[in-house]
Design a protein around this motif. Structure first.
Motif, PDB file in Angstrom:
ATOM      1  N   ASP A   5       0.812  -1.221   0.000  1.00  0.00           N
ATOM      2  CA  ASP A   5       0.000   0.000   0.000  1.00  0.00           C
ATOM      3  C   ASP A   5       0.844   1.270   0.000  1.00  0.00           C
ATOM      4  N   GLN A   6       2.148   1.140   0.229  1.00  0.00           N
ATOM      5  CA  GLN A   6       3.040   2.306   0.285  1.00  0.00           C
ATOM      6  C   GLN A   6       3.949   2.383  -0.945  1.00  0.00           C
ATOM      7  N   ARG A   7       3.636   1.592  -1.948  1.00  0.00           N
ATOM      8  CA  ARG A   7       4.506   1.530  -3.125  1.00  0.00           C
ATOM      9  C   ARG A   7       4.117   2.587  -4.156  1.00  0.00           C
ATOM     10  N   ASP A   8       4.756   3.723  -3.991  1.00  0.00           N
ATOM     11  CA  ASP A   8       4.667   4.806  -4.969  1.00  0.00           C
ATOM     12  C   ASP A   8       5.997   5.558  -4.893  1.00  0.00           C
ATOM     13  N   CYS A   9       6.104   6.709  -5.556  1.00  0.00           N
ATOM     14  CA  CYS A   9       7.399   7.393  -5.611  1.00  0.00           C
ATOM     15  C   CYS A   9       7.867   7.851  -4.238  1.00  0.00           C
ATOM     16  N   ALA A  10       6.984   8.441  -3.436  1.00  0.00           N
ATOM     17  CA  ALA A  10       7.361   8.880  -2.086  1.00  0.00           C
ATOM     18  C   ALA A  10       7.597   7.684  -1.182  1.00  0.00           C
ATOM     19  N   GLY A  11       6.818   6.630  -1.385  1.00  0.00           N
ATOM     20  CA  GLY A  11       6.986   5.413  -0.591  1.00  0.00           C
ATOM     21  C   GLY A  11       8.346   4.782  -0.798  1.00  0.00           C
ATOM     22  N   LEU A  12       8.858   4.837  -2.025  1.00  0.00           N
ATOM     23  CA  LEU A  12      10.196   4.306  -2.298  1.00  0.00           C
ATOM     24  C   LEU A  12      11.234   5.066  -1.479  1.00  0.00           C
ATOM     25  N   ILE A  13      11.143   6.376  -1.467  1.00  0.00           N
ATOM     26  CA  ILE A  13      12.100   7.188  -0.720  1.00  0.00           C
ATOM     27  C   ILE A  13      11.993   6.910   0.776  1.00  0.00           C
ATOM     28  N   ARG A  14      10.767   6.877   1.287  1.00  0.00           N
ATOM     29  CA  ARG A  14      10.590   6.591   2.715  1.00  0.00           C
ATOM     30  C   ARG A  14      11.167   5.231   3.080  1.00  0.00           C
ATOM     31  N   PHE A  15      10.851   4.205   2.280  1.00  0.00           N
ATOM     32  CA  PHE A  15      11.308   2.851   2.566  1.00  0.00           C
ATOM     33  C   PHE A  15      12.829   2.750   2.525  1.00  0.00           C
ATOM     34  N   VAL A  16      13.432   3.287   1.477  1.00  0.00           N
ATOM     35  CA  VAL A  16      14.881   3.177   1.301  1.00  0.00           C
ATOM     36  C   VAL A  16      15.618   3.920   2.415  1.00  0.00           C
ATOM     37  N   ALA A  43       2.252  16.895   6.595  1.00  0.00           N
ATOM     38  CA  ALA A  43       1.760  18.109   5.950  1.00  0.00           C
ATOM     39  C   ALA A  43       1.685  19.291   6.915  1.00  0.00           C
ATOM     40  N   ARG A  44       1.572  19.017   8.208  1.00  0.00           N
ATOM     41  CA  ARG A  44       1.521  20.091   9.211  1.00  0.00           C
ATOM     42  C   ARG A  44       2.896  20.379   9.822  1.00  0.00           C
ATOM     43  N   GLY A  45       3.910  19.682   9.333  1.00  0.00           N
ATOM     44  CA  GLY A  45       5.254  19.900   9.848  1.00  0.00           C
ATOM     45  C   GLY A  45       5.564  19.162  11.130  1.00  0.00           C
ATOM     46  N   ARG A  46       4.748  18.143  11.450  1.00  0.00           N
ATOM     47  CA  ARG A  46       4.957  17.347  12.665  1.00  0.00           C
ATOM     48  C   ARG A  46       5.694  16.052  12.318  1.00  0.00           C
ATOM     49  N   PRO A  47       6.556  15.562  13.226  1.00  0.00           N
ATOM     50  CA  PRO A  47       7.262  14.301  12.969  1.00  0.00           C
ATOM     51  C   PRO A  47       6.273  13.176  12.660  1.00  0.00           C
ATOM     52  N   SER A  48       6.613  12.403  11.621  1.00  0.00           N
ATOM     53  CA  SER A  48       5.709  11.353  11.166  1.00  0.00           C
ATOM     54  C   SER A  48       6.498  10.282  10.415  1.00  0.00           C
ATOM     55  N   ASP A  49       6.005   9.055  10.473  1.00  0.00           N
ATOM     56  CA  ASP A  49       6.598   7.982   9.672  1.00  0.00           C
ATOM     57  C   ASP A  49       6.110   8.031   8.236  1.00  0.00           C
TER      58      ASP A  49
END
Length: 196
Positions: free
Chosen positions: A50-61, A82-88
């Protein structure tokens, strides 16, 4: 005795120095390159479908590279939402706005990008803007291999792709060319924590 001491000091001064330990930055970039290219061959089962997209690749790697090299950094999330808060989790737009720093859009910047840097595009559609990210993988020895981009095209079930960075400027469809004349090209970006 004095002659032996002088000889010992001379030998120590001329002996090759032990190689300096590699910096965390170098090790992380090397891991990012290996992990990104591995996704081209076969997507890692640990990368949730469910996280396999362009941003997901960067997050995963990035997350996996930190897990392997500097796991203590993962005691808090790498990204800001989006609000500037720490997030996975952060989508492509949030990554660009809060976790990455623009480097530039010109050819000189393209020549200076390093492994882990990101190319960013924004296309306007009726439903709103669509962002697309590509990850740079540049060999440490630039003389023997050109820089590549690794990216997920975004469609569910699609394979991760790779290509030569310099070919994008001339051979990619116009909307995906990383050149100043392309208004869809936002520029090159770098993870804030990796800025000098």
């Amino acid at each position: 005795m004095l002659a032996a001491l002088s000889l010992l000091l001379l030998l120590e001064a001329t002996a090759p120095a032990a190689p300096a330990p590699e910096s965390r930055d170098v090790l992380l970039r090397r891991q990012v390159a290996q992990l990104a290219l591995a996704q081209v061959r076969k997507q890692d089962a640990a990368w949730h479908p469910d996280q396999r997209d362009c941003a997901g690749l960067i997050r995963f790697v990035f997350r996996t590279a930190y897990k392997n090299i500097a796991p203590e950094r993962l005691s808090s999330p790498l990204w800001l939402d989006a609000r500037g808060r720490p997030s996975d989790f952060a989508d492509a737009e949030s990554l660009l706005q809060h976790s990455l720093v623009p480097l530039g859009r010109d050819e000189a910047t393209r020549e200076r990008v390093r492994t882990g840097d990101v190319l960013a595009f924004r296309r306007e559609q009726d439903s709103g803007p669509i962002f697309h990210l590509m990850l740079v993988v540049r060999p440490e020895d630039r003389a023997h291999a050109p820089a590549r981009v690794v990216y997920h095209p975004g469609e569910k079930g699609a394979a991760v792709r790779t290509g030569l960075l310099h070919n994008l400027a001339d051979e990619a469809p116009r909307e995906w060319r990383p050149v100043p004349a392309n208004s869809a090209f936002l520029g090159f970006y770098r993870f804030k924590e990796w800025m000098p």
